[in-house]
Design an enzyme around this catalytic site. Structure first.
Site, mmCIF file in Angstrom:
data_model
loop_
_atom_site.group_PDB
_atom_site.id
_atom_site.type_symbol
_atom_site.label_atom_id
_atom_site.label_comp_id
_atom_site.label_asym_id
_atom_site.label_seq_id
_atom_site.Cartn_x
_atom_site.Cartn_y
_atom_site.Cartn_z
ATOM 1 N N SER A 59 0.806 -1.216 0.000
ATOM 2 C CA SER A 59 0.000 0.000 0.000
ATOM 3 C C SER A 59 0.843 1.272 0.000
ATOM 4 C CB SER A 59 -0.930 0.017 1.221
ATOM 5 O OG SER A 59 -0.188 -0.116 2.423
ATOM 6 N N ASP A 205 -4.867 7.277 9.865
ATOM 7 C CA ASP A 205 -4.531 5.980 10.477
ATOM 8 C C ASP A 205 -3.154 5.991 11.133
ATOM 9 O OD1 ASP A 205 -2.728 5.824 8.365
ATOM 10 O OD2 ASP A 205 -3.751 4.195 7.335
ATOM 11 N N HIS A 208 -0.027 5.319 7.029
ATOM 12 C CA HIS A 208 0.221 5.561 5.607
ATOM 13 C C HIS A 208 0.500 7.036 5.339
ATOM 14 C CE1 HIS A 208 -2.052 1.736 5.555
ATOM 15 N NE2 HIS A 208 -1.277 1.460 4.520
#
Length: 240
Positions: A59, A205, A208
């Site tokens: 990701s 979060d 990221h």
């Protein structure tokens, strides 16, 4: 009695003139063939051949929750264009991917004609507590397969999160420098350098990078990839 053959002065001159003229034409043609066309000097080195780069990862490479032009491959391509490099940077990131998942798709996710792969995997292995021995074996195999295809590699390192404990970190963190040394490939020690734990550069979060964070990663990554691309241009790309 000896007889002497008298040559015609006019014919002799004509023959000499024709031979000399032909020799002159051949000499001029040879000189023209050896003259540089100027095309190599007129074009910057980076415009002579396009370098094809693939960002292969999870990701962090895919651009989790970011606009289409804000991920690492896209921002890196833009930054390299601004530096004068003729490159394409393809996004082969898959959110949630582990090194095991990467190994299963490395052959078909990196197309023929690729010159350079940025290999960024291992973060999810650490988050899931996967054995560092498995992570290292998977990365080792991926690097070997890419090298067998004559593809250059930049290995993007990762660090184990603190909550995994010192024992895990002591086994996980040395994986990347050890593999870079073994395979003699370029190493970017920590992909999230300058971004990890910095709230301004992270999504909600806290894990990221946001668009600004990706920009920070790209700016820190540029010196290494510029050096790598310069070396590729000097040796000539073999896959493009």
């Amino acid at each position: 009695m000896m007889r002497f053959k008298h040559s015609n002065p006019v014919l002799t001159f004509s023959r000499h003139f024709i031979v000399g003229f032909c020799a002159l034409i051949l000499a001029v043609a040879a000189a023209k063939a050896e003259e540089p066309t100027g095309l190599g000097d007129a074009l910057p080195t980076e415009q002579l051949s396009q370098i094809k780069i693939v960002g292969f990862g999870d990701s962090l490479m895919a651009g989790y929750l970011l606009p289409g032009n804000a991920g690492f491959p896209q921002q890196l391509e833009t930054a390299l264009h601004e530096k004068g490099f003729n490159v394409t940077v393809e996004n082969a990131g898959v959110s949630g991917d582990t090194t095991t998942g990467g190994l299963s798709r490395i052959d078909w996710s990196v197309p023929d004609g690729t010159d350079l792969v940025i290999l960024e995997l291992g973060a999810n292995d650490a988050l899931r507590g996967i054995s560092p021995e498995i992570t290292e074996k998977n990365l080792d195999t991926m690097i070997t397969r890419l090298k067998e295809r004559d593809i250059d590699i930049i290995l993007a390192g990762m660090l184990a999160p603190p909550n995994m404990g010192e024992d895990y970190a002591d086994k996980f963190n040395p994986i990347y420098p050890r593999l870079a040394q073994k395979h003699q490939i370029a190493l970017y020690p920590f992909f999230l350098d300058g971004v990890a734990t910095q709230k301004d550069f992270l999504l909600e979060d806290g894990m990221h990078p946001n668009e600004k964070g990706v920009g920070m990663i790209v700016s820190k990554f540029l010196p290494l990839i510029e050096k790598t691309l310069d070396a590729l241009q000097k040796t000539g790309t073999s896959n493009g």
